[in-house]
Structures are given as C-alpha cells and as structure tokens.
Scaffold this active site. Structure first.
Site, PDB file in Angstrom:
ATOM      1  N   HIS A  99     -53.985 -21.528  50.924  1.00  0.00           N
ATOM      2  CA  HIS A  99     -53.543 -22.792  50.334  1.00  0.00           C
ATOM      3  C   HIS A  99     -53.788 -22.758  48.831  1.00  0.00           C
ATOM      4  O   HIS A  99     -54.883 -22.384  48.419  1.00  0.00           O
ATOM      5  CB  HIS A  99     -54.293 -23.976  50.934  1.00  0.00           C
ATOM      6  CG  HIS A  99     -53.911 -25.268  50.263  1.00  0.00           C
ATOM      7  ND1 HIS A  99     -52.696 -25.871  50.479  1.00  0.00           N
ATOM      8  CD2 HIS A  99     -54.560 -26.021  49.336  1.00  0.00           C
ATOM      9  CE1 HIS A  99     -52.617 -26.957  49.725  1.00  0.00           C
ATOM     10  NE2 HIS A  99     -53.742 -27.070  49.025  1.00  0.00           N
ATOM     11  N   THR A 159     -24.222   2.958  48.058  1.00  0.00           N
ATOM     12  CA  THR A 159     -23.778   1.659  47.543  1.00  0.00           C
ATOM     13  C   THR A 159     -24.990   0.809  47.161  1.00  0.00           C
ATOM     14  O   THR A 159     -25.005   0.168  46.110  1.00  0.00           O
ATOM     15  CB  THR A 159     -22.941   0.924  48.615  1.00  0.00           C
ATOM     16  OG1 THR A 159     -21.850   1.761  48.973  1.00  0.00           O
ATOM     17  CG2 THR A 159     -22.420  -0.394  48.104  1.00  0.00           C
ATOM     18  N   VAL A 196      -5.640 -17.979  51.482  1.00  0.00           N
ATOM     19  CA  VAL A 196      -5.078 -17.453  50.224  1.00  0.00           C
ATOM     20  C   VAL A 196      -3.723 -16.815  50.520  1.00  0.00           C
ATOM     21  O   VAL A 196      -3.596 -15.979  51.409  1.00  0.00           O
ATOM     22  CB  VAL A 196      -6.026 -16.403  49.590  1.00  0.00           C
ATOM     23  CG1 VAL A 196      -5.414 -15.823  48.312  1.00  0.00           C
ATOM     24  CG2 VAL A 196      -7.385 -17.022  49.288  1.00  0.00           C
ATOM     25  N   ARG A 230     -16.653  -5.720  54.237  1.00  0.00           N
ATOM     26  CA  ARG A 230     -16.586  -4.272  54.022  1.00  0.00           C
ATOM     27  C   ARG A 230     -16.174  -3.611  55.332  1.00  0.00           C
ATOM     28  O   ARG A 230     -16.387  -4.177  56.408  1.00  0.00           O
ATOM     29  CB  ARG A 230     -17.956  -3.743  53.555  1.00  0.00           C
ATOM     30  CG  ARG A 230     -18.348  -4.282  52.178  1.00  0.00           C
ATOM     31  CD  ARG A 230     -19.682  -3.735  51.700  1.00  0.00           C
ATOM     32  NE  ARG A 230     -19.689  -2.302  51.507  1.00  0.00           N
ATOM     33  CZ  ARG A 230     -19.353  -1.669  50.370  1.00  0.00           C
ATOM     34  NH1 ARG A 230     -18.971  -2.368  49.327  1.00  0.00           N
ATOM     35  NH2 ARG A 230     -19.408  -0.357  50.281  1.00  0.00           N
ATOM     36  N   GLU A 278     -23.751  14.726  49.955  1.00  0.00           N
ATOM     37  CA  GLU A 278     -23.341  13.479  49.280  1.00  0.00           C
ATOM     38  C   GLU A 278     -22.220  13.794  48.306  1.00  0.00           C
ATOM     39  O   GLU A 278     -22.322  14.713  47.501  1.00  0.00           O
ATOM     40  CB  GLU A 278     -24.544  12.865  48.558  1.00  0.00           C
ATOM     41  CG  GLU A 278     -24.221  11.704  47.630  1.00  0.00           C
ATOM     42  CD  GLU A 278     -23.531  10.521  48.320  1.00  0.00           C
ATOM     43  OE1 GLU A 278     -24.054  10.045  49.355  1.00  0.00           O
ATOM     44  OE2 GLU A 278     -22.467  10.094  47.838  1.00  0.00           O
ATOM     45  N   ALA A 299     -28.881  -2.374  54.215  1.00  0.00           N
ATOM     46  CA  ALA A 299     -29.552  -1.110  53.895  1.00  0.00           C
ATOM     47  C   ALA A 299     -30.770  -0.890  54.802  1.00  0.00           C
ATOM     48  O   ALA A 299     -30.978   0.203  55.333  1.00  0.00           O
ATOM     49  CB  ALA A 299     -29.991  -1.125  52.431  1.00  0.00           C
ATOM     50  N   LYS A 358     -29.693  -7.304  42.230  1.00  0.00           N
ATOM     51  CA  LYS A 358     -31.016  -7.946  42.124  1.00  0.00           C
ATOM     52  C   LYS A 358     -31.543  -7.898  40.703  1.00  0.00           C
ATOM     53  O   LYS A 358     -32.257  -8.794  40.261  1.00  0.00           O
ATOM     54  CB  LYS A 358     -32.021  -7.319  43.094  1.00  0.00           C
ATOM     55  CG  LYS A 358     -32.184  -8.091  44.385  1.00  0.00           C
ATOM     56  CD  LYS A 358     -31.099  -7.922  45.406  1.00  0.00           C
ATOM     57  CE  LYS A 358     -29.892  -8.753  45.321  1.00  0.00           C
ATOM     58  NZ  LYS A 358     -28.840  -8.382  46.284  1.00  0.00           N
ATOM     59  N   VAL A 395     -21.987 -12.973  51.824  1.00  0.00           N
ATOM     60  CA  VAL A 395     -23.189 -12.638  51.060  1.00  0.00           C
ATOM     61  C   VAL A 395     -22.835 -12.181  49.641  1.00  0.00           C
ATOM     62  O   VAL A 395     -23.412 -12.662  48.655  1.00  0.00           O
ATOM     63  CB  VAL A 395     -23.986 -11.533  51.792  1.00  0.00           C
ATOM     64  CG1 VAL A 395     -25.338 -11.367  51.156  1.00  0.00           C
ATOM     65  CG2 VAL A 395     -24.140 -11.873  53.261  1.00  0.00           C
ATOM     66  N   GLY A 404     -13.904 -15.356  49.201  1.00  0.00           N
ATOM     67  CA  GLY A 404     -14.890 -15.007  50.234  1.00  0.00           C
ATOM     68  C   GLY A 404     -16.263 -15.575  49.906  1.00  0.00           C
ATOM     69  O   GLY A 404     -16.834 -15.264  48.869  1.00  0.00           O
TER      70      GLY A 404
HETATM   71  P1  NAD Z   1     -19.060 -11.022  54.571  1.00  0.00           P
HETATM   72  O1  NAD Z   1     -18.495 -10.585  55.865  1.00  0.00           O
HETATM   73  O2  NAD Z   1     -20.487 -11.424  54.471  1.00  0.00           O
HETATM   74  O3  NAD Z   1     -18.208 -12.280  54.025  1.00  0.00           O
HETATM   75  C1  NAD Z   1     -16.825 -12.227  53.781  1.00  0.00           C
HETATM   76  C2  NAD Z   1     -16.304 -13.648  53.683  1.00  0.00           C
HETATM   77  O4  NAD Z   1     -14.950 -13.593  53.277  1.00  0.00           O
HETATM   78  C3  NAD Z   1     -16.340 -14.391  55.002  1.00  0.00           C
HETATM   79  O5  NAD Z   1     -16.916 -15.657  54.799  1.00  0.00           O
HETATM   80  C4  NAD Z   1     -14.860 -14.501  55.379  1.00  0.00           C
HETATM   81  O6  NAD Z   1     -14.566 -15.669  56.126  1.00  0.00           O
HETATM   82  C5  NAD Z   1     -14.197 -14.540  54.016  1.00  0.00           C
HETATM   83  N1  NAD Z   1     -12.806 -14.095  53.989  1.00  0.00           N
HETATM   84  C6  NAD Z   1     -12.280 -12.990  54.586  1.00  0.00           C
HETATM   85  N2  NAD Z   1     -10.949 -12.898  54.284  1.00  0.00           N
HETATM   86  C7  NAD Z   1     -10.658 -13.945  53.468  1.00  0.00           C
HETATM   87  C8  NAD Z   1      -9.481 -14.391  52.803  1.00  0.00           C
HETATM   88  N3  NAD Z   1      -8.320 -13.724  52.897  1.00  0.00           N
HETATM   89  N4  NAD Z   1      -9.540 -15.529  52.056  1.00  0.00           N
HETATM   90  C9  NAD Z   1     -10.710 -16.209  51.938  1.00  0.00           C
HETATM   91  N5  NAD Z   1     -11.855 -15.833  52.534  1.00  0.00           N
HETATM   92  C10 NAD Z   1     -11.839 -14.704  53.289  1.00  0.00           C
HETATM   93  O7  NAD Z   1     -18.693  -9.864  53.541  1.00  0.00           O
HETATM   94  P2  NAD Z   1     -19.196  -9.562  52.067  1.00  0.00           P
HETATM   95  O8  NAD Z   1     -19.809 -10.760  51.445  1.00  0.00           O
HETATM   96  O9  NAD Z   1     -18.025  -8.932  51.402  1.00  0.00           O
HETATM   97  O10 NAD Z   1     -20.344  -8.486  52.304  1.00  0.00           O
HETATM   98  C11 NAD Z   1     -20.028  -7.241  52.939  1.00  0.00           C
HETATM   99  C12 NAD Z   1     -21.213  -6.703  53.679  1.00  0.00           C
HETATM  100  O11 NAD Z   1     -22.237  -6.342  52.768  1.00  0.00           O
HETATM  101  C13 NAD Z   1     -21.781  -7.720  54.632  1.00  0.00           C
HETATM  102  O12 NAD Z   1     -21.958  -7.129  55.885  1.00  0.00           O
HETATM  103  C14 NAD Z   1     -23.083  -8.092  54.011  1.00  0.00           C
HETATM  104  O13 NAD Z   1     -24.077  -8.392  54.983  1.00  0.00           O
HETATM  105  C15 NAD Z   1     -23.462  -6.879  53.186  1.00  0.00           C
HETATM  106  N6  NAD Z   1     -24.245  -7.314  52.036  1.00  0.00           N
HETATM  107  C16 NAD Z   1     -25.512  -7.738  52.237  1.00  0.00           C
HETATM  108  C17 NAD Z   1     -26.256  -8.215  51.179  1.00  0.00           C
HETATM  109  C18 NAD Z   1     -27.657  -8.698  51.418  1.00  0.00           C
HETATM  110  O14 NAD Z   1     -28.205  -8.409  52.461  1.00  0.00           O
HETATM  111  N7  NAD Z   1     -28.263  -9.457  50.508  1.00  0.00           N
HETATM  112  C19 NAD Z   1     -25.707  -8.283  49.914  1.00  0.00           C
HETATM  113  C20 NAD Z   1     -24.409  -7.865  49.747  1.00  0.00           C
HETATM  114  C21 NAD Z   1     -23.684  -7.381  50.821  1.00  0.00           C
END
Ligand code: NAD
Length: 451
Positions: free
Chosen positions: A441, A37, A233, A271, A30, A318, A47, A179, A176
């Site tokens: 219930h 992350t 954008v 990502r 590592e 994860a 969280k 998530v 964006g």
């Molecule tokens: P994501 O792929 O979930 O969402 C990215 C969003 O950005 C999309 O809706 C896309 O349309 C938008 N986008 C892309 N380029 C853009 C632009 N130029 N202008 C405006 N909008 C744009 O990616 P994320 O939210 O960055 O998350 C990354 C990864 O991390 C995901 O795979 C996600 O599942 C994971 N993650 C999971 C959790 C969870 O499970 N709770 C939490 C955080 C992250």
C-alpha cells in the site's frame, strides 16, 4: 540432433537460443533483420513512441501536479531517432545472443526442398541447402490488405510505413480499430495529429471484453480521437489532386455515405500468416488461409515439422510465439510439457493502457459458463489518485467455485498489472487467494483486493 528454424522473430530466435542452450545444433534462417516484426516494425518501435507520447502528455498535464512548464518543444525527428536507437541496441543484443557456438545463423529466403531439406537463397542469388532432423517454421505474418479501391494510393500506409514517416500527419485516418489502429491513434493523437478511426464493427477491439472496449473507446474519445463505428469503407480517393496529396476515405454507415479527409491513411485491418513462399504443398504440411494447422505440441501434419507464432494464425502475439517455441522444444526433446498456453495475457498500449487474460464475459455466456463479474475502479485506488490517473476499471470473472476465469482492465499500467492475475490463473487460484495475498500500500495492484 539438428534443428532448422525458419524465421528469426521472437519465436524463432528465442527457440533457437533455448535449443542451443540445451545442447542441440541449430540452423536459424532469416531473410531480413533478426528480431522480426516485433523488434523492427512492431512492439518495440511503437513502445518507444508510446513513451515519447506519454512524456508529452505528462508535460501538458504537469500543471495538475503543481508544476508549470512554460516552454517545451516536440521534435519528431529526435523522437524517431530515439526509436531507431532503441531498436538498434536491442537488435545488436539479439545478434550477440545468436553468436552462440551451436547456432548457425544464415541470411536468406528459405523454402522447403523436401521435408528434411530447406533451400536458402541469399541476397546475391546464391542457393544453399540445409538438412535437419527437425524443422520449426516461425515465419510470422504480414499486414492484410483489404480489397479497397485506392488502397495503393501514395499516403496509404501500413504500420511499418508510419513508423518510418518523416512528419506527423496533420490529419490521420486509421482504418481498423484493432490493437494496431488504437496504439497508433493514441500515439499520433498525442503528437498532434487529428485522428479519425473508421471501423467496420460496432465496437473497438472485437476480441476484447466489450464492456472494457466501450469504456476505453470513450476514454480515447475524450482525448480527441474521432471514432466512426459500424463503417463499411467503399474506397479511398485522392481528394486534392497530386500536389496536395490529400486523401478521402469514403464509407457508409446505416446506408448513409460519409467521408473523412486525411493526409495519411493507416491500414490496420489485421495480419495474415506469411505462408506462400515456403513451398508447403510439396511436403504435405497442412494449412488453411488462417495459417499452418498444428496440434497441442505445435506439431504440423508432418510430425518432424513444427510451427510456432503468427504463422499458425492463432493469437498473433510475440510472447505467444516464444512460449509456443518452449512447448515445441519440450516435445521435440521428450521433456514434460509444463507450459500452459491457455493463460495468455495480452495488452494494448494506448493511453490509458488496456490488458486482458482468460475468457471475456461474452465468451463465458457463449460457452454457458455461469460467472460472477466483479468490478473495481481506479478512482478509488490511492496510488492512481496520487498519480493523477484515475481513469480506468478492472473486471474479474469467476466461476461458481470462485476460480478466476478471466480478467480485463483498462487504466494505468494495465499491461503490468495483468500479470498478477495471469499468475493466479496459472496456479488455478480463486478470488479468495487474491484477497489473502498481502499487497503493498499504496499500489495499483491493490485494485485486485477491491474486487
Ligand atoms: P486486429 O485484428 O486486432 O484488428 C483489425 C480491425 O480492423 C478489426 O477491428 C476489424 O473489425 C477491422 N477491419 C477489418 N477490415 C476492415 C475494413 N475494411 N474497414 C474497417 N475496419 C476493418 O488487427 P491489427 O490491429 O491490424 O493487428 C494485427 C495483429 O497484430 C493482431 O493479431 C494483434 O493482436 C497483433 N498486435 C498486437 C499488439 C499488442 O499485443 N500490443 C500490437 C500490435 C499488433
């Protein structure tokens, strides 16, 4: 047998531990902090902030339950200190686990020398070499940085930057509505930021069931989050000179240019796999820009090299990485493959939460699967009513034989509830099986009996 695992995120460290417990010798490399992350700049710190935001909302809404809170304070510094303490405690726990006598934990940056040898450069520049019979790559992902002029301006940050912030931005613009964008929007909106989300697609959470996504967006809008959907954008500009630090996010919708003023801009546009320092070309491991290509056992094009987690570019979760590690290890050891990765629950920790498992209605339509869609609402659930959290819905999709093919929820405790359906799907159960199971219930889970 010696296994080298590159990357000590949840995929890497949990696989290392399982391998050691099964009697294999492991070298785990590592370059940064154990936990990856998820533990250091993702799932866990967010969280912890979610919990602070939830308590804040509960205090604000306490009057609805007959409790008056005439005075309360919000101390962002303490909120962040608590988050750091949670991370440190868990990290210490991981380090204790990695003290297993069969695990050799090596700090440094790994790259392949040949297909059985990994060279590791430590922080002081020294290089050591490690040889393994099997190598598992679990190096994760890094934030995608779109080619938007101004994305490198001070005040434009990725999620890890916002997690280290000293102040709550007065105006937060998030690019964006995936998530990450939604979770930070929910948290910082509770903390008092004026949050605007600028999203390229017409709906939030592009990979989620769109019916649920739309309702969740409406729910978050009611909490004051401003959504600018279908927005392209074009640039981020410094709008108030160097002193004010103000930024403008400029975008167009249906050909009309708009802009949002912000103190901080969060870039949350996805990502990408952390591929480029591994020297994969020299050893013949096949990959695309989306990630390392693997078969159903997480094996790369070089049979003794496996890849798990975000680096494979599939579902970047994860828990997916952890279970892919189990699958890889079972294959390496010639054990029966009993891990079903097709049932992969996922959750979004907004207020209210959203969660999902299996196919969406849109995916069923695209695949020509004839599904029945059943819906139930938290407003008709006794426990949700008592909790004062009736905003939400559950949607269950079943095929012509009644088998569950997908479930999508937004509402209280969705991230916990989804496991009941994931368990039924893993057991290949039908909607009738849910109805026949006794549910406590009153409980939120009773929503499934109402489907
Ligand atoms: P994501 O792929 O979930 O969402 C990215 C969003 O950005 C999309 O809706 C896309 O349309 C938008 N986008 C892309 N380029 C853009 C632009 N130029 N202008 C405006 N909008 C744009 O990616 P994320 O939210 O960055 O998350 C990354 C990864 O991390 C995901 O795979 C996600 O599942 C994971 N993650 C999971 C959790 C969870 O499970 N709770 C939490 C955080 C992250």
């Amino acid at each position: 047998m010696r296994i080298i695992i590159i990357g000590a995120g949840p995929g890497g460290y949990e696989t290392a531990l399982l391998a050691a417990q099964r009697g294999l010798d492991v070298t785990l490399v590592e370059r940064d902090k154990a936990g990856g992350t998820c533990l250091n700049a993702g799932c866990i710190p967010t969280k912890s902030l979610c919990r602070s935001a939830e308590i804040l909302e509960n205090v604000r809404n306490a009057a609805g339950c007959g409790i008056s809170v005439p005075q309360y304070g919000f101390d962002f510094k303490s909120v962040m200190e608590r988050k750091d303490a949670v991370v440190s405690t868990l990290e210490a726990g991981v380090m204790t686990l990695l003290g297993h006598p069969r695990i050799d934990y090596v700090k440094g940056r790994a790259s392949f020398k040949d297909s059985h040898t990994v060279s590791v450069q430590s922080a002081d520049g020294r290089v050591s070499e490690y040889t393994g019979d099997i190598i598992i790559i679990a190096t994760g992902s890094v934030p995608a940085s779109p080619d938007i002029p101004g994305a490198d301006l001070p005040g434009v940050v990725f999620s890890s930057g916002l997690l280290e912030s000293d102040v709550v931005p007065e105006r937060l613009c998030i690019i964006g509505a995936g998530v990450i964008g939604l979770e930070f929007a929910s948290i910082f909106s509770s903390f008092g930021s004026k949050v605007t989300i600028v999203e390229y697609c017409r709906e939030i959470l592009p990979r989620f069931d769109q019916d649920i996504a739309k309702r969740l967006r409406q729910s978050l809008s009611k909490r004051g989050i401003d959504f600018r959907m279908g927005a392209q954008v074009s640039r981020i500009a410094s709008s108030g000179g160097h002193q004010s630090g103000a930024l403008s996010v400029v975008f167009s919708r249906k050909g009309i240019e708009e802009q949002v003023e912000a103190d901080t801009v969060l870039m949350a546009v996805g990502r990408r796999p952390a591929l480029h320092t591994l020297n994969l070309d020299d050893i013949g491991v096949g990959y695309t820009l989306k990630g390392i290509s693997v078969n159903a056992f997480m094996q790369t094009s070089v049979p003794h090299i496996y890849a798990i987690g975000d680096i494979t570019g599939g579902v970047m979760l994860a828990h997916a990485a952890v279970m892919q590690g189990v699958k890889a290890l079972d294959h390496i050891m010639g054990l029966e493959d009993r891990t079903d990765l097709s049932v992969m629950p996922a959750a979004v920790f907004t207020m209210p939460e959203a969660a999902s498992v299996g196919l969406t209605e849109e995916e069923c339509k695209a695949a020509g699967i004839d599904v029945t869609c059943r819906k139930a609402f938290f407003r008709a659930n006794g426990k949700a009513m008592c909790m004062g959290e009736t905003d939400g819905m559950c949607k269950l999709l079943t095929d012509s034989a009644g088998r569950i093919v997908g479930c999508h929820i937004y509402g209280p405790h969705s991230s916990d509830l989804i496991h009941e359906i994931a368990a039924f799907m893993t057991m290949k159960a039908s909607v009738d099986d849910i109805r026949r199971m006794v549910h406590v219930h009153p409980s939120l889970n009773e929503i499934f009996r109402a489907l």
